[in-house]
Write a protein that holds these residues in place. Structure first.
Motif, PDB file in Angstrom:
ATOM      1  N   ASP A   1      42.550  33.484  54.076  1.00 56.77           N
ATOM      2  CA  ASP A   1      43.817  33.085  54.574  1.00 56.77           C
ATOM      3  C   ASP A   1      44.894  34.149  54.036  1.00 56.77           C
ATOM      4  OD1 ASP A   1      45.597  31.300  55.957  1.00 56.77           O
ATOM      5  OD2 ASP A   1      46.482  30.553  53.889  1.00 56.77           O
ATOM      6  N   ALA A   2      44.973  34.766  52.975  1.00 55.08           N
ATOM      7  CA  ALA A   2      45.754  35.620  52.549  1.00 55.08           C
ATOM      8  C   ALA A   2      45.817  36.943  53.565  1.00 55.08           C
ATOM      9  CB  ALA A   2      45.606  35.994  50.914  1.00 55.08           C
ATOM     10  N   TYR A   3      44.468  37.198  53.836  1.00 53.45           N
ATOM     11  CA  TYR A   3      44.219  38.642  54.556  1.00 53.45           C
ATOM     12  C   TYR A   3      44.456  38.242  56.039  1.00 53.45           C
ATOM     13  CZ  TYR A   3      41.915  42.329  56.589  1.00 53.45           C
ATOM     14  OH  TYR A   3      41.466  43.521  57.488  1.00 53.45           O
ATOM     15  N   SER A   4      44.146  37.222  56.572  1.00 56.09           N
ATOM     16  CA  SER A   4      44.390  36.866  57.974  1.00 56.09           C
ATOM     17  C   SER A   4      46.063  36.763  58.195  1.00 56.09           C
ATOM     18  CB  SER A   4      43.833  35.216  58.162  1.00 56.09           C
ATOM     19  OG  SER A   4      44.054  35.038  59.768  1.00 56.09           O
ATOM     20  N   LYS A   5      46.843  35.938  57.250  1.00 56.57           N
ATOM     21  CA  LYS A   5      48.097  35.844  57.595  1.00 56.57           C
ATOM     22  C   LYS A   5      48.848  37.187  57.336  1.00 56.57           C
ATOM     23  CE  LYS A   5      49.063  31.062  56.314  1.00 56.57           C
ATOM     24  NZ  LYS A   5      49.836  30.039  55.363  1.00 56.57           N
ATOM     25  N   THR A   6      48.566  38.064  56.303  1.00 56.28           N
ATOM     26  CA  THR A   6      49.054  39.421  56.276  1.00 56.28           C
ATOM     27  C   THR A   6      48.883  40.204  57.612  1.00 56.28           C
ATOM     28  OG1 THR A   6      48.859  39.357  53.946  1.00 56.28           O
ATOM     29  CG2 THR A   6      49.342  41.432  54.805  1.00 56.28           C
TER      30      THR A   6
END
Length: 224
Positions: free
Chosen positions: A169-174
């Motif tokens: 989720d951290a990668y995708s949102k960034t």
């Protein structure tokens, strides 16, 4: 200066042609200066509803214990049910960091195109656990609250922390927040997240290194 009447829907500004009635998205060049007029403060969220910071833990040690108890309970349930298996192992502690990079967009240098690479630091807001449902094979990292705390190289003109419920989720949102015009933000966290420290930055070791239970068990035995 050109005045364009727009409406904001689903993350985009839309302009409807007064003659044809056809609506079209306004897509701005990076660095464009735009004057925005709103009818009232109620037109603006006080903060992004998709990126609300997690509340500070009143008792971090208790939270760690509760998370450990949660995975222990899943293990116990699996042991009590014949034919089921579950194992969990803490591989990183709350407050430790990981790093990932995003390569998106290009910059022209001496007549050549060069990919832009941005590095990001992720701080774990919970202990990170590795889990598996079979006695052999690599484990899977469990969901873990975290925050993309900073962009290391300051290649971005603007930056704000990104709060997420897992590493994916951290990668995708960034990616969606800063690079959405270049593609989709999906990745393999084991081969794209790097170990390291806040002081030294990313190392050459990947998260994949912590994915095997046997290596972790051997490391624990050596430190005991």
């Amino acid at each position: 200066m050109k005045v364009i009447s727009t409406e904001f829907h689903n993350g985009h500004f839309w302009h409807r042609d007064q003659v044809t009635g056809v609506a079209k998205r306004l897509v701005f060049h990076n660095g464009s200066e735009v004057v925005v007029t709103v009818n009232s403060d109620q037109d603006l969220y006080p903060e992004d509803p998709q990126n609300i910071p997690y509340a500070e833990l009143e008792n971090p040690s208790q939270a760690d214990e509760e998370r450990a108890a949660y995975f222990a309970s899943l293990t116990k349930k699996a042991e009590e049910k014949k034919g089921q298996y579950f194992e969990a192992l803490r591989i990183m502690k709350r407050g430790e960091v990981l790093f990932f990079q995003i390569s998106a967009g290009t910059v022209h240098t001496n007549g050549r195109k060069k990919r832009i690479v941005s590095w990001f630091e992720v701080e774990l807001l919970e202990d990170l656990y590795l889990t598996r449902k079979t006695r052999t094979g690599a484990g899977t990292v469990a969901d873990c609250k975290c925050v993309v705390r900073r962009e290391l190289d300051q290649r971005l003109t603007f930056f704000e922390p990104v709060y997420a419920y897992s590493l994916n989720d951290a990668y995708s949102k960034t990616y969606v927040l800063y690079f959405n015009i270049f593609g989709k933000g999906t990745t393999n966290v084991y081969t794209h997240f790097y170990l390291g420290s806040q002081e030294a930055g990313p190392s050459e070791e990947l998260l994949e290194k912590l994915r095997k239970f046997k290596k972790q068990e051997a490391a624990r035995a050596d430190s005991a």
